[in-house]
Design a protein around this motif. Structure first.
Motif, PDB file in Angstrom:
ATOM      1  N   VAL A 129      -7.379  -1.469  -4.417  1.00 62.95           N
ATOM      2  CA  VAL A 129      -7.797  -0.438  -5.374  1.00 62.95           C
ATOM      3  C   VAL A 129      -6.604   0.437  -5.732  1.00 62.95           C
ATOM      4  O   VAL A 129      -6.335   0.734  -6.908  1.00 62.95           O
ATOM      5  N   GLY A 130      -5.848   0.826  -4.696  1.00 63.38           N
ATOM      6  CA  GLY A 130      -4.662   1.644  -4.953  1.00 63.38           C
ATOM      7  C   GLY A 130      -3.684   0.932  -5.855  1.00 63.38           C
ATOM      8  O   GLY A 130      -3.097   1.533  -6.765  1.00 63.38           O
ATOM      9  N   GLY A 146       0.833  -1.204   0.000  1.00 64.60           N
ATOM     10  CA  GLY A 146       0.000   0.000   0.000  1.00 64.60           C
ATOM     11  C   GLY A 146       0.865   1.250   0.000  1.00 64.60           C
ATOM     12  O   GLY A 146       0.601   2.203  -0.743  1.00 64.60           O
ATOM     13  N   SER A 206      -7.201  10.079   5.852  1.00 66.80           N
ATOM     14  CA  SER A 206      -7.060  10.503   4.453  1.00 66.80           C
ATOM     15  C   SER A 206      -6.547  11.935   4.346  1.00 66.80           C
ATOM     16  O   SER A 206      -5.724  12.227   3.488  1.00 66.80           O
ATOM     17  N   ASN A 260      -3.685   5.271   2.194  1.00 66.73           N
ATOM     18  CA  ASN A 260      -4.812   5.192   3.122  1.00 66.73           C
ATOM     19  C   ASN A 260      -5.040   3.754   3.585  1.00 66.73           C
ATOM     20  O   ASN A 260      -5.175   3.464   4.779  1.00 66.73           O
ATOM     21  N   GLY A 261      -5.096   2.886   2.593  1.00 64.33           N
ATOM     22  CA  GLY A 261      -5.327   1.471   2.884  1.00 64.33           C
ATOM     23  C   GLY A 261      -4.227   0.918   3.762  1.00 64.33           C
ATOM     24  O   GLY A 261      -4.480   0.134   4.683  1.00 64.33           O
ATOM     25  N   ASN A 265      -8.981  -1.011   0.109  1.00 61.28           N
ATOM     26  CA  ASN A 265      -8.296   0.222  -0.262  1.00 61.28           C
ATOM     27  C   ASN A 265      -6.942  -0.058  -0.893  1.00 61.28           C
ATOM     28  O   ASN A 265      -6.566   0.551  -1.892  1.00 61.28           O
ATOM     29  N   ILE A 291     -12.056  -3.493   4.779  1.00 54.80           N
ATOM     30  CA  ILE A 291     -11.971  -2.116   4.329  1.00 54.80           C
ATOM     31  C   ILE A 291     -10.526  -1.727   4.023  1.00 54.80           C
ATOM     32  O   ILE A 291     -10.224  -1.037   3.047  1.00 54.80           O
ATOM     33  N   VAL A 303     -11.182   6.624   8.368  1.00 53.73           N
ATOM     34  CA  VAL A 303     -10.850   7.127   7.028  1.00 53.73           C
ATOM     35  C   VAL A 303     -10.742   8.648   7.027  1.00 53.73           C
ATOM     36  O   VAL A 303      -9.822   9.214   6.444  1.00 53.73           O
ATOM     37  N   ILE A 348      -5.179   6.566  -2.086  1.00 54.08           N
ATOM     38  CA  ILE A 348      -6.048   5.462  -1.663  1.00 54.08           C
ATOM     39  C   ILE A 348      -5.211   4.285  -1.165  1.00 54.08           C
ATOM     40  O   ILE A 348      -5.531   3.639  -0.160  1.00 54.08           O
TER      41      ILE A 348
END
Lengths: 500, 488
Positions: free
Chosen positions: A414-415, A331, A490, A341-342, A411, A407, A486, A338
């Motif tokens: 997706v990142g 990550g 973030s 964040n994850g 993240n 969650i 989050v 993102i």
């Protein structure tokens, strides 16, 4: 009152508890337990307050506190070294995590009889160092607390740990303790060198990170010295191939120490990479991100595959930590909001669930004195609550929606897909393998017909249930309502230099 | 000549004579009371030397009483004080002629003080010899112990040899610069040196070798392990503290005042010496089974760290070095006092004998662990802060590689300190009897341990004091230098 003293209190309370316990004669074991519990509870409350009061709309550093320590002497100028405490959105969840795990850890260690005074003193010292790292905005003190967190580990594992027997050979607890201590201090050698270089290059006469962070370092300098921080902190974060201390160390450690170590200490490493490496050297991070990505992915896959091959419950959890910390590093390597964040979410999520898993393995080990899952079977019939707790931790670990792990991993993936789709796919593969070993463990040890040998087992003790319940509360809390996390994370991730 | 400048040393010398006489004429006095008597003398001299704070006067151009001298007067006075206290039990149980023993400790302190205060080569040399000779005698003080005799002889022979080297180096330097005064030499070196470059260089090398022997830098360290092992334990502690501290006080002053102008000619030499010393000291320490030899090699490793401060010579590095020196001495004394107590109670000194000390004497084990962690440079304790500052000072002078090596070697040292800690905490004791710790020694250890914490947790006052002291030796290299020579 200056709110920065709240942070100061999180460091001072465990130290004060240390001194208090030192004054209590060692035969008053209950008095010592209550002092530890009082300290643990205070830390928990303080960390919840810090988390709740942190204003994510304003963002940035809050709870600022500066106490001058060394200034105007030799090469130190004004504010040369200050005990500069502050938290931002990235450290706030980690402070909360520490508060949760220590409170739960005190409950789990309640029944330690052997030299429990020394145990709790060292445990408090450790926690004080952990809070210090998350809250320090001064490079000297960050490193001071970092080493302070490592210092008691050797004794904690060596004295209260347990050796593992593999039939033909034995991995002694002394081995695990020494390996862990040497790896971590060895990693900090690199950090040490990096700090020297940064101080000279910045030439500001101060170790304050908020000053050092405003200096622009030349590109060559960044590229040369980013690896020092990456590898130095990476060792503690379980960066492959420097992860081998982690399974051995965690397995040898007593339960509460494994919880703290896998749950919180490994996060110090990842946090250090963000706080020092990525903040000071954005271009260096850019340059080295592919390497970090490859190592992180290898760690995630390697940890998962190794976990699949283990029979010892604690080794499974130990290797799963390596695997999950691999996600964190992946990550971070995306360098997009993102993904990072994850990574931070994963630090929190993994911290809570791995602490829970270690707590549960400890609970069963206390009764049976074995951890080999092949000789268990049907434990759920004797220990239903225990099984439920363990299952929740395991399901969170494999990323079941509704629990904390989902969650975070979502993240990260997706990142990853935004930048490096192939590695995203590999990450998901690792998650799939996680599902295999978690379900295999659940099936082998907890379900199926009851092995008569274990018919005498009892449900875990009330205190263990309380400790576990606290952790489960936060796993579910983050799983169903991740917004508080989050929101805080973030805005601080976006404020990091080089994240886009 | 302002004779009053030397009052603390009159006190020390007079007190030494008094201790011998008291021992001679008052035979029935308890022998450990002599230790307290001598310790009082050291303390009185320390307090009197505080009168000279912020003084800056020279005694016939031989000795300079400034804050640098005052700092080391206090420092060495306290070392002598703690050594006397730590010796009390040991000397009473095991050694003959306690009067002379304590007198020699006080005389050693005088030698150390003048090494720091000397402002020209010959005075420095004589002070060095006073210190060394007292230590030779003290090393071989256990008359009927072969090891002690061997240690003393070895120490003396090699010491005499190195003194000759040192003297020869001095004569060469005198030959080319025409003066023995430190600042005078500095002045001469600032000018054109091309004519006598070779002689000067040779002189410098010989001086480095001579001083290298005194502080036990590799490859001049051979005497250290044997001397440490053979000497009576409190004397081992004393050597490790005062001969290092005084050696570095002289090293720093000589190089800052005299050789600073030709820094580039010798920096690589000292840096190399430092690298070799810390590497060998720390690696060989891993192999040791005897706690005295372990501490001997670890102290060689520590010398390597201190040489970092000389290699990085600058006003900042000078203060960092003295700060580290102070932290090291306090820590090392604490470690040694623990070893002395254990030896007094059990007569054992192998590392394996420390098994289960945490159960037999928890306080002692705790203090020894704190001292060892501090030597390894772990936080909360003196070693972390002082090493950090010292190595940072080297990094400031473009010696990042040397700082890096030093940090790495510190990490290596953690291993062998952990081995001792492992014995104390992880291994079961052979006999589970509790070890009694005499109250006096309890107090000494406690005070030293508090010192370890004080330096580690709040070094600002000490660092300010150290900087105030060391700025005097760098005054010449920064501002106007006064040419001098031997006074009338």
């Amino acid at each position: 009152m200056d709110s920065g003293w709240l942070l100061f209190a999180t460091i001072a309370v465990p130290l004060a508890a240390c001194l208090t316990m030192m004054a209590i004669p060692s035969q008053y074991k209950d008095a010592i337990r209550w002092v530890a519990l009082a300290a643990g509870f205070t830390m928990f409350v303080l960390s919840v307050i810090v988390f709740a009061v942190y204003n994510y709309k304003d963002g940035g550093l809050q709870f600022d506190l500066r106490l001058p320590w060394l200034e105007d002497v030799a090469f130190f100028q004004k504010d040369g070294i200050t005990l500069h405490l502050a938290v931002d959105g990235i450290s706030v969840p980690l402070v909360l995590l520490t508060g949760i795990v220590i409170l739960s850890g005190v409950f789990i260690s309640w029944n330690i009889e052997y030299r429990n005074k020394d145990f709790f003193i060292l445990l408090m010292l450790l926690v004080s160092g952990v809070f210090g790292v998350f809250e320090s905005m001064d490079l000297f003190f960050l490193f001071f607390f970092y080493e302070l967190a490592v210092l008691p580990m050797y004794l904690l594992i060596g004295v209260w740990g347990a050796s593992s027997h593999f039939g033909t050979y034995t991995r002694t607890k002394e081995y695990g303790a020494m390996k862990l201590a040497l790896y971590l201090v060895g990693g900090s050698v690199l950090i040490f060198i990096g700090i020297f270089a940064v101080f000279v290059e910045a030439d500001k006469g101060t170790f304050d990170l908020s000053v050092l962070g405003q200096v622009t370092y030349s590109e060559t300098f960044q590229k040369t010295f980013f690896p020092f921080f990456l590898l130095g902190f990476g060792v503690l974060a379980g960066l492959w191939p420097f992860h081998t201390w982690s399974p051995d160390g965690h397995v040898a450690a007593p339960t509460a120490v494994s919880m703290l170590h896998a749950g919180v200490l490994m996060k110090l490493g990842a946090f250090g990479i963000i706080r020092v490496g990525m903040t000071l050297f954005p271009e260096g991070a850019q340059f080295w991100a592919p390497a970090l990505l490859v190592l992180g992915t290898t760690g995630a896959l390697y940890g998962a595959i190794s976990a699949m091959a283990q029979r010892d419950l604690k080794y499974v959890v130990g290797y799963s930590s390596v695997s999950h910390m691999g996600y964190v590093l992946m990550g971070l390597a995306t360098l997009n909001p993102i993904g990072v964040n994850g990574a931070v979410l994963q630090m929190f999520a993994h911290g809570v669930m791995t602490a829970l898993m270690f707590a549960m393995v400890g609970a069963v080990y206390d009764q049976t004195h074995v951890r080999d899952m092949t000789i268990f079977g049907g434990l759920s019939q004797r220990m239903p609550r225990f099984t439920a707790f363990f299952a929740i931790a395991g399901l969170s670990s494999l990323g079941l929606p509704g629990l904390a792990g989902f969650i975070a991993e979502f993240n990260i993936f997706v990142g990853l897909f935004k930048e490096y789709p192939v590695f995203g796919a590999l990450g998901i593969l690792a998650a799939a393998i996680t599902a295999v070993y978690i379900l295999r463990m659940l099936a082998m040890a907890f379900f199926g017909p009851l092995n008569e040998k274990w018919a005498h087992l009892k449900e875990m003790r009330l205190l263990e249930q309380v400790g576990g319940a606290i952790l489960i509360g936060f796993i579910v809390f983050m799983g169903v309502w991740p917004d508080p996390f989050v929101d805080r994370i973030s805005q601080s991730v976006l404020a990091l230099p080089g994240i886009s | 000549m302002d004779w009053s400048l030397l009052a603390p040393e009159y006190i020390l010398a007079g007190w030494a004579a008094m201790v011998v006489s008291v021992d001679l004429f008052w035979g029935r006095l308890r022998k450990d009371h002599l230790a307290y008597l001598a310790a009082t003398g050291a303390l009185v001299a320390t307090l009197v030397s505080l009168v000279y704070v912020n003084e800056d006067k020279s005694f016939g151009n031989l000795i300079q009483i400034d804050n640098y001298a005052t700092f080391f007067r206090v420092f060495f006075g306290l070392i002598a004080f703690f050594t006397c206290l730590a010796s009390a039990q040991y000397v009473k149980d095991r050694l003959l002629h306690p009067g002379e023993y304590y007198a020699l400790i006080l005389l050693t302190a005088i030698g150390g003080i003048y090494m720091a205060a000397a402002k020209e080569l010959l005075t420095a040399y004589i002070s060095l010899e006073l210190l060394s000779f007292s230590l030779y005698v003290l090393t071989s003080y256990a008359k009927f112990d072969l090891k002690s005799n061997e240690a003393g002889l070895k120490y003396m022979l090699l010491g005499a040899f190195s003194s000759a080297i040192f003297l020869y180096g001095m004569s060469l330097i005198y030959g080319v610069s025409g003066t023995t005064s430190f600042t005078g030499i500095g002045e001469a070196l600032r000018g054109d040196t091309s004519e006598f470059a070779l002689a000067m260089f040779l002189g410098l090398v010989l001086i480095i070798a001579g001083l290298g022997f005194k502080v036990a830098a590799v490859p001049f360290h051979m005497w250290t392990p044997d001397a440490y092992e053979g000497a009576p334990l409190p004397i081992t502690a004393f050597i490790s503290a005062i001969s290092k501290a005084a050696g570095f006080a002289l090293f720093l002053k000589l190089f800052a005042e005299a050789f600073m102008p030709i820094l580039d000619d010798w920096r690589w030499m000292i840096a190399g010496l430092s690298a070799a010393t810390m590497t060998l000291g720390n690696l060989v320490a891993i192999q040791q089974h005897n706690i005295k030899r372990l501490l001997a090699y670890s102290s060689i490793g520590q010398v390597g760290f201190m040489l970092v401060g000389i290699a990085a010579l600058s006003p900042d590095a000078g203060s960092a070095l003295v700060l580290h020196l102070t932290g090291y001495v306090i820590t090392n004394l604490a470690a040694f006092v623990c070893v002395i107590i254990y030896f007094n109670q059990t007569g054992k000194e192998e590392i394996a004998d420390y098994a289960g000390l945490a159960e037999r004497a928890p306080f002692l084990a705790l203090c020894l662990s704190i001292a060892l962690f501090s030597l390894a440079g772990m936080p909360l304790f003196a070693g972390f802060a002082t090493k950090f500052i010292l190595f940072q000072a080297a990094a400031q002078e473009d010696l990042l590689w040397l700082s890096a090596l030093a940090v790495f070697m510190s990490f290596v040292s953690l291993y062998y300190y952990l081995v001792v800690i492992k014995q104390m905490y992880l291994v079961e004791p052979v006999e589970k009897v509790r070890l009694p710790v005499p109250r006096m020694e309890y107090a000494v250890v406690a005070v030293l341990t508090i010192g370890v914490f004080l330096v580690g947790l709040y070094p600002q006052p000490l660092f300010d004091g150290v900087e105030n002291a060391t700025q005097f030796v760098f005054a010449a290299s920064q501002g106007a230098a006064v040419a001098g020579g031997l006074g009338p």
